[in-house]
Scaffold this motif. Sequence first.
Motif, PDB file in Angstrom:
ATOM      1  N   TYR A   1       0.905  -1.148   0.000  1.00 50.48           N
ATOM      2  CA  TYR A   1       0.000   0.000   0.000  1.00 50.48           C
ATOM      3  C   TYR A   1       0.945   1.198   0.000  1.00 50.48           C
ATOM      4  CZ  TYR A   1      -3.987  -2.762   1.931  1.00 50.48           C
ATOM      5  OH  TYR A   1      -4.995  -3.640   2.176  1.00 50.48           O
TER       6      TYR A   1
ATOM      7  N   GLY B   1     -13.895  -1.551  -2.861  1.00 51.87           N
ATOM      8  CA  GLY B   1     -12.799  -1.217  -3.765  1.00 51.87           C
ATOM      9  C   GLY B   1     -12.152   0.117  -3.422  1.00 51.87           C
TER      10      GLY B   1
ATOM     11  N   GLY C   1     -11.012   0.947  -0.477  1.00 51.56           N
ATOM     12  CA  GLY C   1     -10.074   0.812   0.642  1.00 51.56           C
ATOM     13  C   GLY C   1     -10.746   1.066   1.984  1.00 51.56           C
TER      14      GLY C   1
ATOM     15  N   THR D   1     -12.218  -0.914   4.082  1.00 49.02           N
ATOM     16  CA  THR D   1     -11.994  -1.874   5.174  1.00 49.02           C
ATOM     17  C   THR D   1     -10.763  -1.466   5.986  1.00 49.02           C
ATOM     18  OG1 THR D   1     -12.806  -3.507   3.601  1.00 49.02           O
ATOM     19  CG2 THR D   1     -12.025  -4.345   5.716  1.00 49.02           C
TER      20      THR D   1
END
Length: 200
Positions: A21, A48, A50, A52
């Motif tokens: 990342y 999608g 990010g 989470t």
Amino acid sequence: MSFKALGLPTTLVEIIEKQEYNAPYPIQKAAIPEILKGRDVLGIAPTGSGKTASYVLPVLSGLRQRKEAKNRQVDVLVLVPTRELAEQVKDVFTLFEKGLEHTAPIMAVYGGVSINPQMKALFGISVLVATPGRLLDLVDSNAVQFDKLQTLILDEADKLLNLGFKEEMNRIFALLPKKRQNLLFSATLKEKVEEIHQES
Ligand code: AMP
């Protein structure tokens, strides 16, 4: 802007870097510092984006000083609409949990599988990821308690409502301590999502 600059601890940043990342996504830049401050957050973020990691990382940071607990009290509850999302969220928590000084055991529970092994395993758990119906069955069996709950997360709140979980969610909210951090993530912000944001 780096993950470190957002205020995350070095141990977590090291694991984030291993995941390649390179930089925080917009939802992560916006949510992580607020969650670290203990504030409530309403994030409009589709799959999608990010989303989470935007709550998993600061929530884990808040569990760094956690003491091992030999009981059925959970620190963090994540409500999700589906078994698939429950497993995905558990996996992201498990991946980053290695960056804690103390362990914070994570477990996912959902319907469609036998409840007995879940009842037995729900001991000493810190982060519980659950679909609403199975969670209530476990509550009715005294397998889980929320007196020490610090954080409630609703992930894919719009889908939780579309799948008709409103009543179950209200029953669950009534079981939680009033003083807690609330994090709500939804792909859309419709009136009904605003409503549970007020109620939760
Ligand atoms: P999510 O929206 O949480 O389902 O995440 C979507 C995907 O993006 C997942 O595969 C994550 O591993 C990945 N991801 C999350 N944050 C970052 C980031 N800052 N840089 C690169 N990939 C990321």
